[in-house]
Design a protein around this motif. Structure first.
Motif, PDB file in Angstrom:
ATOM      1  N   THR A   1     -23.649 -14.596  30.677  1.00 51.46           N
ATOM      2  CA  THR A   1     -23.453 -14.844  29.261  1.00 51.46           C
ATOM      3  C   THR A   1     -21.957 -14.874  28.973  1.00 51.46           C
ATOM      4  O   THR A   1     -21.238 -13.925  29.314  1.00 51.46           O
ATOM      5  CB  THR A   1     -24.109 -13.738  28.407  1.00 51.46           C
ATOM      6  N   ILE A   2     -21.487 -15.946  28.351  1.00 56.35           N
ATOM      7  CA  ILE A   2     -20.079 -16.067  27.996  1.00 56.35           C
ATOM      8  C   ILE A   2     -19.907 -15.632  26.545  1.00 56.35           C
ATOM      9  O   ILE A   2     -20.594 -16.125  25.652  1.00 56.35           O
ATOM     10  CB  ILE A   2     -19.577 -17.511  28.184  1.00 56.35           C
ATOM     11  N   VAL A   3     -18.982 -14.712  26.315  1.00 53.65           N
ATOM     12  CA  VAL A   3     -18.731 -14.208  24.966  1.00 53.65           C
ATOM     13  C   VAL A   3     -17.246 -14.374  24.649  1.00 53.65           C
ATOM     14  O   VAL A   3     -16.402 -13.826  25.369  1.00 53.65           O
ATOM     15  CB  VAL A   3     -19.128 -12.721  24.841  1.00 53.65           C
ATOM     16  N   PRO A   4     -16.906 -15.117  23.590  1.00 59.39           N
ATOM     17  CA  PRO A   4     -15.495 -15.232  23.215  1.00 59.39           C
ATOM     18  C   PRO A   4     -14.980 -13.917  22.654  1.00 59.39           C
ATOM     19  O   PRO A   4     -15.633 -13.276  21.830  1.00 59.39           O
ATOM     20  CB  PRO A   4     -15.502 -16.331  22.150  1.00 59.39           C
ATOM     21  N   CYS A   5     -13.804 -13.496  23.126  1.00 60.02           N
ATOM     22  CA  CYS A   5     -13.240 -12.233  22.662  1.00 60.02           C
ATOM     23  C   CYS A   5     -11.743 -12.218  22.957  1.00 60.02           C
ATOM     24  O   CYS A   5     -11.332 -12.438  24.097  1.00 60.02           O
ATOM     25  CB  CYS A   5     -13.933 -11.058  23.356  1.00 60.02           C
TER      26      CYS A   5
ATOM     27  N   SER B   1      -0.342  -8.382  27.874  1.00 63.10           N
ATOM     28  CA  SER B   1      -1.329  -7.999  28.894  1.00 63.10           C
ATOM     29  C   SER B   1      -1.570  -6.497  28.871  1.00 63.10           C
ATOM     30  O   SER B   1      -2.701  -6.030  29.075  1.00 63.10           O
ATOM     31  CB  SER B   1      -0.865  -8.443  30.283  1.00 63.10           C
ATOM     32  N   MET B   2      -0.498  -5.719  28.636  1.00 68.04           N
ATOM     33  CA  MET B   2      -0.666  -4.274  28.492  1.00 68.04           C
ATOM     34  C   MET B   2      -1.589  -3.957  27.327  1.00 68.04           C
ATOM     35  O   MET B   2      -2.453  -3.070  27.426  1.00 68.04           O
ATOM     36  CB  MET B   2       0.694  -3.603  28.276  1.00 68.04           C
ATOM     37  N   ASP B   3      -1.437  -4.687  26.221  1.00 66.47           N
ATOM     38  CA  ASP B   3      -2.318  -4.484  25.066  1.00 66.47           C
ATOM     39  C   ASP B   3      -3.776  -4.695  25.449  1.00 66.47           C
ATOM     40  O   ASP B   3      -4.659  -3.934  25.041  1.00 66.47           O
ATOM     41  CB  ASP B   3      -1.945  -5.435  23.926  1.00 66.47           C
ATOM     42  N   HIS B   4      -4.041  -5.745  26.232  1.00 72.95           N
ATOM     43  CA  HIS B   4      -5.414  -6.003  26.696  1.00 72.95           C
ATOM     44  C   HIS B   4      -5.967  -4.776  27.413  1.00 72.95           C
ATOM     45  O   HIS B   4      -7.093  -4.324  27.152  1.00 72.95           O
ATOM     46  CB  HIS B   4      -5.431  -7.188  27.670  1.00 72.95           C
TER      47      HIS B   4
ATOM     48  N   PRO C   1      -5.892  -7.053  16.924  1.00 72.38           N
ATOM     49  CA  PRO C   1      -5.869  -5.699  16.349  1.00 72.38           C
ATOM     50  C   PRO C   1      -7.238  -5.258  15.831  1.00 72.38           C
ATOM     51  O   PRO C   1      -7.479  -4.078  15.625  1.00 72.38           O
ATOM     52  CB  PRO C   1      -4.858  -5.830  15.198  1.00 72.38           C
ATOM     53  N   ASN C   2      -8.142  -6.215  15.644  1.00 75.63           N
ATOM     54  CA  ASN C   2      -9.499  -5.896  15.202  1.00 75.63           C
ATOM     55  C   ASN C   2     -10.405  -5.821  16.426  1.00 75.63           C
ATOM     56  O   ASN C   2     -10.755  -6.841  17.014  1.00 75.63           O
ATOM     57  CB  ASN C   2     -10.007  -6.959  14.230  1.00 75.63           C
ATOM     58  N   LEU C   3     -10.786  -4.616  16.800  1.00 72.01           N
ATOM     59  CA  LEU C   3     -11.572  -4.408  18.013  1.00 72.01           C
ATOM     60  C   LEU C   3     -13.057  -4.207  17.724  1.00 72.01           C
ATOM     61  O   LEU C   3     -13.802  -3.770  18.593  1.00 72.01           O
ATOM     62  CB  LEU C   3     -11.027  -3.207  18.784  1.00 72.01           C
TER      63      LEU C   3
END
Length: 199
Positions: free
Chosen positions: A68-72, A118-121, A77-79
């Motif tokens: 299943t592919i889910v865009p994210c 990338s650190m934020d990810h 900032p909205n998690l």
């Protein structure tokens, strides 16, 4: 780039008949290969591929029909969306494991701005995994975290060990390669930050 896994365990194990595994950067090179491998098992898990909306091609088939592919956007900032995925809204068991590949630039020529994103990810994934009681997070790190030892003449063969301090970056010997791939310092710094969070 070789990768190794770091595992972070929370204290809330799940009892589920079918594992649910989330792969971040799920449509990338490594994410796609891992997806196909996991779903080739005789008792395959449920696999959710998280990918930035900009990199989802509706015309392209997923790496496996049962994925299943889910865009994210992991840098958002909205998690709330990420939280809903990890909690398994509509699935009481939620997610068992997250395998984290996602990076803004997954190559050694990443710049410092890309590295910070990338650190934020990574920070967001670990923070939300703990909040949602995900049992296991596997982080794909890089040999570039220790790559600086390659050109350090004070270290010989077999002199670098798992407890050696980080030495980020790997400078290619070929100047033309260096122009293309960079010194991997920013890229490796993001991987190192992920390792520290995982500890």
């Amino acid at each position: 780039t070789s990768c190794h896994a770091l595992v972070s365990l929370t204290t809330m194990p799940k009892n589920t008949s079918q594992r649910t595994i989330v792969i971040t950067g799920g449509l990338g090179n490594l994410g796609s290969k891992l997806c196909r491998h996991l779903l080739s098992d005789a008792t395959p898990p449920k696999v959710i591929l998280l990918e930035h909306p900009a990199f989802i091609d509706a015309k392209k088939a997923p790496p496996h029909p049962n994925a299943t592919i889910v865009p994210c956007d992991l840098g958002s900032p909205n998690l709330n969306e990420l939280e809903a995925i990890l909690r398994g809204d509509g699935n009481d068991d939620g997610v068992d494991t997250v395998i984290h590949f996602s990076a803004v630039n997954p190559y050694p020529n990443a710049g410092w701005s890309e590295s910070a994103q990338s650190m934020d990810h990574t920070f967001n994934i670990f923070q939300m995994a703990v909040k949602c009681h995900v049992r296991r997070v596997i982080l794909a790190s890089s040999n570039h975290v220790m790559g600086g030892y390659k050109d350090d003449t004070s270290f010989g063969p077999s002199s670098v060990h798992p407890n050696s301090p980080p030495n980020v970056g790997t400078v290619p010997l070929d100047p033309n390669t260096l122009k293309i791939s960079g010194d991997a310092k920013a890229y490796a710094a993001a991987k190192l930050a992920g390792e520290r969070v995982a500890m």
